[in-house]
Design a protein around this motif. Structure first.
Motif, PDB file in Angstrom:
ATOM      1  N   GLU A 198     -20.264 -22.335 -69.276  1.00 26.52           N
ATOM      2  CA  GLU A 198     -20.291 -23.317 -70.515  1.00 26.52           C
ATOM      3  C   GLU A 198     -18.521 -23.294 -70.622  1.00 26.52           C
ATOM      4  O   GLU A 198     -18.895 -24.115 -71.509  1.00 26.52           O
ATOM      5  N   ASN A 241     -18.263 -26.524 -70.630  1.00 28.77           N
ATOM      6  CA  ASN A 241     -18.484 -27.818 -71.629  1.00 28.77           C
ATOM      7  C   ASN A 241     -17.827 -28.465 -72.405  1.00 28.77           C
ATOM      8  O   ASN A 241     -17.529 -27.554 -73.360  1.00 28.77           O
ATOM      9  N   ARG A 261     -18.913 -30.061 -74.961  1.00 28.32           N
ATOM     10  CA  ARG A 261     -18.587 -29.783 -76.504  1.00 28.32           C
ATOM     11  C   ARG A 261     -17.310 -28.148 -77.242  1.00 28.32           C
ATOM     12  O   ARG A 261     -17.525 -28.392 -78.153  1.00 28.32           O
ATOM     13  N   TRP A 262     -17.941 -27.509 -75.748  1.00 31.03           N
ATOM     14  CA  TRP A 262     -17.763 -26.050 -76.166  1.00 31.03           C
ATOM     15  C   TRP A 262     -16.467 -26.109 -76.284  1.00 31.03           C
ATOM     16  O   TRP A 262     -15.366 -25.645 -77.189  1.00 31.03           O
ATOM     17  N   THR A 263     -15.426 -26.813 -76.099  1.00 27.94           N
ATOM     18  CA  THR A 263     -13.475 -26.853 -75.842  1.00 27.94           C
ATOM     19  C   THR A 263     -13.248 -27.508 -76.278  1.00 27.94           C
ATOM     20  O   THR A 263     -12.072 -27.412 -76.500  1.00 27.94           O
ATOM     21  N   ARG A 274     -13.866 -27.173 -79.439  1.00 28.23           N
ATOM     22  CA  ARG A 274     -13.731 -26.367 -80.826  1.00 28.23           C
ATOM     23  C   ARG A 274     -12.073 -26.586 -80.657  1.00 28.23           C
ATOM     24  O   ARG A 274     -11.750 -25.657 -81.354  1.00 28.23           O
ATOM     25  N   VAL A 284     -12.505 -19.421 -82.469  1.00 32.22           N
ATOM     26  CA  VAL A 284     -13.502 -20.188 -81.508  1.00 32.22           C
ATOM     27  C   VAL A 284     -14.311 -19.588 -81.165  1.00 32.22           C
ATOM     28  O   VAL A 284     -14.108 -18.157 -81.239  1.00 32.22           O
ATOM     29  N   ASP A 285     -15.727 -19.730 -81.991  1.00 36.67           N
ATOM     30  CA  ASP A 285     -17.086 -19.076 -81.485  1.00 36.67           C
ATOM     31  C   ASP A 285     -17.548 -18.675 -80.288  1.00 36.67           C
ATOM     32  O   ASP A 285     -16.970 -19.843 -79.452  1.00 36.67           O
ATOM     33  N   LEU A 314     -19.322 -17.959 -76.046  1.00 38.24           N
ATOM     34  CA  LEU A 314     -20.228 -18.424 -75.742  1.00 38.24           C
ATOM     35  C   LEU A 314     -21.666 -17.496 -76.175  1.00 38.24           C
ATOM     36  O   LEU A 314     -21.326 -17.286 -76.016  1.00 38.24           O
ATOM     37  N   SER A 364     -16.519 -14.515 -72.729  1.00 37.26           N
ATOM     38  CA  SER A 364     -15.774 -14.597 -73.486  1.00 37.26           C
ATOM     39  C   SER A 364     -14.215 -13.931 -73.985  1.00 37.26           C
ATOM     40  O   SER A 364     -13.754 -14.501 -74.694  1.00 37.26           O
TER      41      SER A 364
END
Length: 253
Positions: free
Chosen positions: A177, A180, A182-184, A186, A214-215, A217, A224
């Motif tokens: 992910e 992904n 949506r994560w990058t 952030r 950043v949270d 994964l 992470s």
């Protein structure tokens, strides 16, 4: 009996000839296709660099657009000098020819085993020819292998424009992910370093987004942590930190 021996001998002869012919065809194909493969790899790299910086590449000739919008630079970790190169090939050659440096303990935690004294930087230009961003090359260890990424920072050398992990071996649906959007997303707008040059970005579980974190994964702690270690190393004074400091003071010399 003699006839059987002749038949076996002919069979071996035919097999050997076929093996030789196949070897010649495979070797010849590899030689003929190598320039095309190299060109494809170079174009993929150019595309990734530009898209990380937010350049619209749809329907455009990538090599030509790269030549117009990107200046390949080399940042010398020893002298802190910045050199401009006339092509991506010239930069890659200079980087590989530069001296090897001792990697700090922080780098070893990130999985970096070797480091050339010249590291690549890509200066992104807008359509008017003004500096729009800089893209840095990062690499670090994940769960199953090395992760490779491009990180785009604003001209001030402090804020993150974007990040893209273009190559990795992480588990699909978990560590995978990292690709992904949506994560990058952030990372966008988060500070890479603070006003004093200290690494500000961090990836952690239960992150405080308001403080620039950043949270991590979900279900991918090692991946992470690997991303966090990678950022901590490459944005520090062990790697690109000195370059970012120059940008924060008004430009790279």
């Amino acid at each position: 009996m003699a006839s059987n021996k002749e038949t076996v001998g002919k069979t071996f002869t035919v097999v050997i000839i076929l093996c030789l012919v196949c070897s010649i065809i495979v070797s010849g194909s590899a030689v003929l296709l190598k320039p095309r493969q190299q060109a494809n790899a170079a174009e993929a790299k150019q595309l990734n660099i530009m898209e990380t910086a937010g350049i619209d590449t749809a329907g455009k000739a990538i090599p030509e657009l790269f030549a117009q919008r990107v200046k390949p630079l080399g940042y010398n970790l020893d002298s802190q000098e910045v050199t401009t190169f006339d092509s991506l090939v010239a930069l890659e050659q200079a980087t590989s020819d530069s001296a090897m440096m001792r990697v700090s303990p922080t780098g070893q935690v990130a999985g970096v085993r070797d480091l050339h004294s010249l590291v690549p930087v890509y200066q992104i230009m807008d359509e008017q020819g003004a500096t729009d961003a800089y893209v840095l090359e990062l690499r670090g260890a994940g769960l199953w292998g090395m992760m490779y990424a491009f990180l785009a920072v604003e001209p001030n050398g402090q804020d993150i424009r974007g990040i893209y992990f273009y190559d990795h071996s992480e588990t699909p649906g978990l560590g995978g992910e990292i690709q992904n959007p949506r994560w990058t997303a952030r990372f966008e707008g988060k500070p890479a370093v603070d006003a004093n040059g200290n690494v500000a970005i961090a990836v952690k579980k239960g992150a405080n987004e308001a403080q620039g974190e950043v949270d991590a994964l979900s279900g991918a702690t090692i991946t992470s942590n690997g991303v966090n270690h990678t950022l901590q190393y490459w944005l520090s004074t062990n790697a690109y930190g000195g370059f970012l400091a120059q940008l924060s003071k008004g430009g790279a010399n």
